[in-house]
Write a protein that holds these residues in place. Structure first.
Motif, PDB file in Angstrom:
ATOM      1  N   UNK A  12       0.831  -1.377  -0.043  1.00  0.00           N
ATOM      2  CA  UNK A  12      -0.078   0.397  -0.117  1.00  0.00           C
ATOM      3  C   UNK A  12       0.950   0.913  -0.327  1.00  0.00           C
ATOM      4  N   UNK A  13       1.733   1.029   0.987  1.00  0.00           N
ATOM      5  CA  UNK A  13       2.716   2.310   0.731  1.00  0.00           C
ATOM      6  C   UNK A  13       3.936   2.505  -0.172  1.00  0.00           C
ATOM      7  N   UNK A  14       4.136   1.967  -1.495  1.00  0.00           N
ATOM      8  CA  UNK A  14       4.966   2.154  -2.196  1.00  0.00           C
ATOM      9  C   UNK A  14       3.916   2.436  -3.159  1.00  0.00           C
ATOM     10  N   UNK A  23       4.726  12.167   2.507  1.00  0.00           N
ATOM     11  CA  UNK A  23       5.706  12.859   3.059  1.00  0.00           C
ATOM     12  C   UNK A  23       6.516  11.476   4.539  1.00  0.00           C
ATOM     13  N   UNK A  24       5.313  10.548   4.343  1.00  0.00           N
ATOM     14  CA  UNK A  24       5.534  10.248   6.118  1.00  0.00           C
ATOM     15  C   UNK A  24       5.018   9.073   5.924  1.00  0.00           C
ATOM     16  N   UNK A  49      14.272   1.416   1.392  1.00  0.00           N
ATOM     17  CA  UNK A  49      13.372   1.490   0.736  1.00  0.00           C
ATOM     18  C   UNK A  49      12.635   2.700   0.100  1.00  0.00           C
ATOM     19  N   UNK A  50      12.205   3.357   0.690  1.00  0.00           N
ATOM     20  CA  UNK A  50      11.862   5.218   0.738  1.00  0.00           C
ATOM     21  C   UNK A  50      12.858   5.805   1.588  1.00  0.00           C
ATOM     22  N   UNK A  51      12.519   7.414   1.168  1.00  0.00           N
ATOM     23  CA  UNK A  51      12.732   8.812   1.121  1.00  0.00           C
ATOM     24  C   UNK A  51      11.898   9.423   2.036  1.00  0.00           C
ATOM     25  N   UNK A  52      11.330   9.403   3.574  1.00  0.00           N
ATOM     26  CA  UNK A  52      10.315   9.335   3.983  1.00  0.00           C
ATOM     27  C   UNK A  52      10.712  10.592   4.881  1.00  0.00           C
ATOM     28  N   UNK A  53      10.380  11.958   5.106  1.00  0.00           N
ATOM     29  CA  UNK A  53      10.434  12.510   6.440  1.00  0.00           C
ATOM     30  C   UNK A  53      10.369  11.988   7.786  1.00  0.00           C
ATOM     31  N   UNK A  78      17.875   5.474  11.707  1.00  0.00           N
ATOM     32  CA  UNK A  78      17.179   6.629  10.492  1.00  0.00           C
ATOM     33  C   UNK A  78      17.474   7.726  10.806  1.00  0.00           C
ATOM     34  N   UNK A  79      17.525   8.793  11.225  1.00  0.00           N
ATOM     35  CA  UNK A  79      17.113  10.426  12.049  1.00  0.00           C
ATOM     36  C   UNK A  79      15.591  10.341  11.693  1.00  0.00           C
ATOM     37  N   UNK A  80      14.874  10.096  10.632  1.00  0.00           N
ATOM     38  CA  UNK A  80      13.724  10.050   9.947  1.00  0.00           C
ATOM     39  C   UNK A  80      12.899   9.590  11.527  1.00  0.00           C
ATOM     40  N   UNK A  81      13.271   8.064  11.727  1.00  0.00           N
ATOM     41  CA  UNK A  81      12.766   6.772  12.786  1.00  0.00           C
ATOM     42  C   UNK A  81      11.975   7.569  13.782  1.00  0.00           C
TER      43      UNK A  81
END
Ligand code: E4P
Length: 215
Positions: A12-14, A23-24, A49-53, A78-81
């Motif tokens: 669903x996300x992909x 964005x997230x 797999x993705x570049x989310x904020x 990662x810092x977005x987590x």
């Protein structure tokens, strides 16, 4: 103004990530249980797999120490987590410690402006008022967002209002107008955001006319 997806389903996300409009991601234990994934692997895969904020991972624990301990594995990804914590005294203690360390935090299960005051003081990155669950209990979810949005704007609070538990399109724009910085949507609601019956009707006429003018 941003849209996050509220799901623990990779496909669903992909599919929606490809639109460039997301964005997230927010997740919670219920979504993870329903999708049957391993929580840690799922968050790690999204980060890879993705570049989310922001990707919210909810932590478990009877007290702040346990929540922080549980958060450590996710922080390394990662810092977005974004560590999702319950709006309780212990959750806010954990939020203050993690926020002071520069970790992104999302304080969840907000149902009052008073709780939003405490969350701002704990330095949260995001606060999640639950619009749908307010409505389920005969309170106005949109009014809750308005109260928090007004307060945060008047006091120049940096915590972002992340309107959650949104079940229909009609509440989305109202939450954004009334002070939400972000809305997190189930994919079914995200998909409906494009649609309007008059767009379909108008397009049918234009397609017919295209056929005529182009032969
Ligand atoms: C938000 O972070 C929650 O995961 C979610 O929006 C809850 O939605 P629900 O009330 O529809 O379960």
């Amino acid at each position: 103004m941003q849209i996050f997806l509220d799901t623990a389903n990779y496909h669903e996300i992909a599919e929606r990530y490809a639109t460039g409009l997301v964005s997230g991601i927010t997740t919670n234990p219920t979504l993870v249980r329903k999708s049957g994934v391993d929580y840690f692997d799922f968050i790690r895969t999204l980060s890879r797999d993705f570049a989310f904020e922001s990707i919210s991972a909810e932590v478990d624990g009877k007290n702040a120490d346990e929540m922080i301990e549980n958060a450590q594995q996710y922080i390394k990804i990662g810092s977005e987590v974004t560590i999702k914590l319950p709006l309780t005294k212990e959750g806010l203690i954990a939020c203050k410690i993690l926020s002071d360390e520069g970790v992104k935090t999302n304080v969840t299960l907000c149902f009052s402006a008073a709780q939003a005051v405490m969350t701002a003081l704990a330095g949260a990155t995001y606060i999640s008022p639950f619009v749908g669950r307010m409505n389920d209990n005969s309170f106005s979810g949109v009014e809750l967002v308005r109260a928090i949005g007004g307060l945060y704007s008047a006091k120049r609070v940096e915590t972002k209002v992340l309107a959650a538990s949104l079940r229909d399109v009609h509440h989305v724009s109202r939450c954004l107008l009334y002070g939400a910085d972000v809305v997190t949507l189930p994919t079914a609601v995200f998909d409906k955001m494009y649609n309007h019956v008059l767009t379909d009707a108008g397009l049918a006429i234009f397609e017919k006319d295209f056929k005529e003018i182009n032969g």
